[in-house]
Motif scaffolding. Structure first.
Motif, PDB file in Angstrom:
ATOM      1  N   TYR A 130      24.961 -40.406  14.349  1.00  0.00           N
ATOM      2  CA  TYR A 130      24.839 -40.170  15.771  1.00  0.00           C
ATOM      3  C   TYR A 130      26.186 -40.568  16.150  1.00  0.00           C
ATOM      4  O   TYR A 130      26.725 -39.944  17.111  1.00  0.00           O
ATOM      5  CB  TYR A 130      23.735 -41.113  16.294  1.00  0.00           C
ATOM      6  CG  TYR A 130      24.202 -41.312  18.024  1.00  0.00           C
ATOM      7  CD1 TYR A 130      23.368 -40.238  18.788  1.00  0.00           C
ATOM      8  CD2 TYR A 130      24.440 -42.494  18.571  1.00  0.00           C
ATOM      9  CE1 TYR A 130      23.714 -40.348  20.087  1.00  0.00           C
ATOM     10  CE2 TYR A 130      24.574 -42.639  19.894  1.00  0.00           C
ATOM     11  CZ  TYR A 130      24.123 -41.524  20.705  1.00  0.00           C
ATOM     12  OH  TYR A 130      24.269 -41.800  22.236  1.00  0.00           O
TER      13      TYR A 130
ATOM     14  N   ARG B 209      19.638 -41.612  14.752  1.00  0.00           N
ATOM     15  CA  ARG B 209      20.333 -40.621  13.875  1.00  0.00           C
ATOM     16  C   ARG B 209      21.629 -41.226  12.773  1.00  0.00           C
ATOM     17  O   ARG B 209      22.472 -41.714  13.432  1.00  0.00           O
ATOM     18  CB  ARG B 209      20.724 -39.511  14.241  1.00  0.00           C
ATOM     19  CG  ARG B 209      19.802 -38.395  14.769  1.00  0.00           C
ATOM     20  CD  ARG B 209      20.253 -37.282  15.335  1.00  0.00           C
ATOM     21  NE  ARG B 209      21.313 -36.377  14.865  1.00  0.00           N
ATOM     22  CZ  ARG B 209      21.097 -35.626  13.977  1.00  0.00           C
ATOM     23  NH1 ARG B 209      19.761 -35.191  13.472  1.00  0.00           N
ATOM     24  NH2 ARG B 209      21.971 -35.079  13.217  1.00  0.00           N
TER      25      ARG B 209
ATOM     26  N   ALA C 137      15.241 -42.124  19.293  1.00  0.00           N
ATOM     27  CA  ALA C 137      15.258 -41.493  18.222  1.00  0.00           C
ATOM     28  C   ALA C 137      16.661 -40.653  17.992  1.00  0.00           C
ATOM     29  O   ALA C 137      16.985 -40.738  16.601  1.00  0.00           O
ATOM     30  CB  ALA C 137      13.860 -40.635  18.337  1.00  0.00           C
ATOM     31  N   ILE C 138      17.151 -39.963  18.924  1.00  0.00           N
ATOM     32  CA  ILE C 138      18.382 -39.620  18.766  1.00  0.00           C
ATOM     33  C   ILE C 138      19.604 -40.633  18.438  1.00  0.00           C
ATOM     34  O   ILE C 138      20.312 -40.445  17.496  1.00  0.00           O
ATOM     35  CB  ILE C 138      18.734 -38.684  20.142  1.00  0.00           C
ATOM     36  CG1 ILE C 138      17.846 -37.532  20.326  1.00  0.00           C
ATOM     37  CG2 ILE C 138      20.186 -38.208  20.090  1.00  0.00           C
ATOM     38  CD1 ILE C 138      18.013 -36.906  21.741  1.00  0.00           C
TER      39      ILE C 138
ATOM     40  N   ARG D 215      15.511 -36.430  15.977  1.00  0.00           N
ATOM     41  CA  ARG D 215      16.195 -37.325  15.014  1.00  0.00           C
ATOM     42  C   ARG D 215      16.474 -36.684  13.749  1.00  0.00           C
ATOM     43  O   ARG D 215      17.500 -37.027  13.030  1.00  0.00           O
ATOM     44  CB  ARG D 215      15.074 -38.529  14.973  1.00  0.00           C
ATOM     45  CG  ARG D 215      15.550 -39.547  13.871  1.00  0.00           C
ATOM     46  CD  ARG D 215      14.543 -40.555  13.572  1.00  0.00           C
ATOM     47  NE  ARG D 215      13.347 -39.881  12.848  1.00  0.00           N
ATOM     48  CZ  ARG D 215      12.224 -39.936  12.978  1.00  0.00           C
ATOM     49  NH1 ARG D 215      11.649 -40.913  13.784  1.00  0.00           N
ATOM     50  NH2 ARG D 215      11.173 -39.449  11.978  1.00  0.00           N
ATOM     51  N   ASP D 216      15.405 -36.075  13.014  1.00  0.00           N
ATOM     52  CA  ASP D 216      15.613 -35.433  12.068  1.00  0.00           C
ATOM     53  C   ASP D 216      16.561 -34.116  11.597  1.00  0.00           C
ATOM     54  O   ASP D 216      17.235 -34.004  10.656  1.00  0.00           O
ATOM     55  CB  ASP D 216      14.222 -35.289  11.322  1.00  0.00           C
ATOM     56  CG  ASP D 216      13.187 -36.306  11.109  1.00  0.00           C
ATOM     57  OD1 ASP D 216      13.864 -37.671  11.034  1.00  0.00           O
ATOM     58  OD2 ASP D 216      12.095 -36.202  10.941  1.00  0.00           O
TER      59      ASP D 216
END
Length: 500
Positions: free
Chosen positions: A231, A228, A224-225, A179-180
């Protein structure tokens, strides 16, 4: 002097500062490409649908998937070491040489590194990530790690608290990092399913529970992705696979259909929903990851979805006749060859197993079920449908005479004065007086022998060359197996001819 530009000047000025509007293709090419490979140890594909696994179900529904098949001894046992090395490196065990779970220094992993290391070598600006709780994947605990220290971030999570807890830690760590940071390519491993398989077997309740737990972990990472901020402006591809299967009673390492079972799931931009036209191979995962980032390498795999040029694909396969040990719902043989091709059984003995009386077209799922542990499982470089002359299986019923059969190609157009190159996959076991040869003839004339095997040729890719004589416009290739009397077999796949 007038400050109003002339028409000519205005045109020139506009041309100088022309605004370029990107096309859809160019805009897509500029979007960051990201890929995550999820490795789920010991997962049987057929066990996904019956359980509560919404993340895997969604990936299957939105993308394409297929069961795949692995090797068996003597190439390698169906263990985690060879399984993950095959998937990570994109080559089969006869090349990477990881043939156990404790490989020491006797491998070719330096020559055939994992796909993340290859990406780093090709473009160090790419960010890479790997995390696992089976330590040989990401640490040098039993030999050089399959995923090397060249990777930007490599994490080994301790399995001391048990794989259920360790997998949960992986999900948390991977979700945070992806994610980060949004690495360009990642490998995320979960081990609980395999441990459950050993504990209660593939039909046990703990195996079901482990699949459901792992599915939740994957959902945590993927959600989590998707959280982003960028995303929507990125292209994420997700791949899922495994290193081996499991028996119903638990365990792997052998040559049974269940132990050799694997699969590939792929979803992402441009990936059509459904199944693959031809079953892929686990070596295709590495090649596909590299391809997403524009990197090529001389590996055994090909980019997933690559159209087949094999003339044998598209034939209709039938259920068994004499091979009574093969389930009737497994379709896997025919004597009907593609248009222009032929099978010449002049001199062929009588009787024997109907499926193998002369050359046949078959597939791995059917052929390897005829008799295990006779190296049919090592025919790893064949894909989909391939041709087989099997005097060993033919002789499983009463016969008279010997096995004599020739596979005859359709005519190939050639040009006089050039060189013709014949390519094909070959898997041959030699025994006794049985003889395997390849010959060609031009314009229906006399045959010229190009190859005669005097020893085994296991999972080879052959390239034979022959000068095209004056006046020749067509060439026929013949694969001939003669004098067979319960003397093993020859498999031929994806024949092709090029002229240069």
């Amino acid at each position: 002097m007038s400050r109003v530009p002339t028409l000519l000047g205005a045109v020139a000025l506009a041309a100088t500062f022309a605004i370029v509007v990107p096309t859809a293709d160019s805009a897509a090419a500029l979007r960051p490409k990201k890929v995550v490979v999820f490795g789920i140890d010991g997962l049987l594909f057929d066990k996904i649908a019956p359980v509560n696994a919404p993340t895997l179900d969604s990936l299957i529904a939105s993308g394409r998937s297929s069961k795949t098949s692995l090797y068996a001894n003597p190439m390698a046992p169906t263990l985690s070491g060879p399984g993950w090395a095959t998937l990570a490196t994109g080559v089969w065990p006869d090349k990477h040489k990881v043939t156990s779970n404790n490989w020491g220094t006797s491998t070719n992993l330096a020559q055939y590194p994992d796909f993340l290391t290859r990406l780093e070598s090709a473009n160090s600006a790419l960010s890479t990530y790997a995390i696992a709780d089976w330590s040989p994947l990401t640490s040098d605990s039993v030999g050089k790690a399959i995923f090397t220290s060249a990777i930007d971030k490599r994490e080994t999570v301790s399995d001391a608290p048990g794989y259920a807890a360790a997998d949960a830690t992986i999900a948390t760590k991977a979700a945070t990092h992806l994610r980060d940071t949004g690495p360009d390519a990642s490998f995320v491993y979960f081990g609980e399913v395999d441990i459950a398989g050993h504990s209660c077997g593939a039909t046990g309740s703990c195996y079901t529970k482990a699949i459901e737990n792992t599915d939740k972990h994957m959902g945590t990472v993927i959600n989590a992705i998707k959280a982003r901020p960028t995303y929507a402006d990125e292209d994420w591809t997700f791949l899922v696979s495994t290193d081996h299967g499991h028996t119903n009673s638990g365990g792997h390492g052998g040559s049974s259909v269940a132990e050799r079972s694997s699969f590939i799931i792929q979803t992402g931009p441009g990936v059509p929903a459904g199944t693959f036209a031809v079953k892929p191979k686990n070596v295709d995962v590495a090649t596909t990851v590299l391809g997403i980032h524009g990197v090529t390498a001389a590996l055994d795999g090909q980019v997933l979805g690559t159209p087949s040029t094999d003339p044998f694909e598209g034939v209709t396969l039938k259920p068994r006749v004499d091979e009574t040990g093969i389930p009737t719902d497994v379709l896997g043989w025919t004597k009907t060859v593609p248009s222009g091709w032929g099978i010449d059984n002049t001199g062929m003995g009588t009787g024997g197993m109907a499926e193998w009386r002369g050359w046949s077209l078959t597939n791995d799922d059917f052929w390897t079920r005829t008799q295990a542990d006779q190296q049919r499982e090592s025919n790893v470089r064949a894909r989909g449908v391939f041709a087989v002359a099997d005097s060993d299986e033919w002789a499983d019923k009463t016969t008279s005479g010997t096995f004599n059969s020739t596979l005859v190609s359709a005519p190939y157009a050639v040009t006089a004065g050039r060189t013709a190159t014949i390519g094909f996959g070959s898997h041959y076991l030699k025994e006794g007086a049985e003889t395997a040869t390849v010959s060609v003839s031009f314009n229906g004339g006399a045959e010229t022998q190009l190859l005669k095997y005097t020893a085994d040729a296991v999972a080879k890719l052959e390239r034979l060359t022959v000068p095209v004589p004056s006046g020749a416009t067509s060439m026929v290739v013949k694969w001939r197996l003669t004098n067979g009397a319960n003397n093993w077999y020859w498999a031929v796949d994806n024949p092709s001819v090029s002229v240069s």
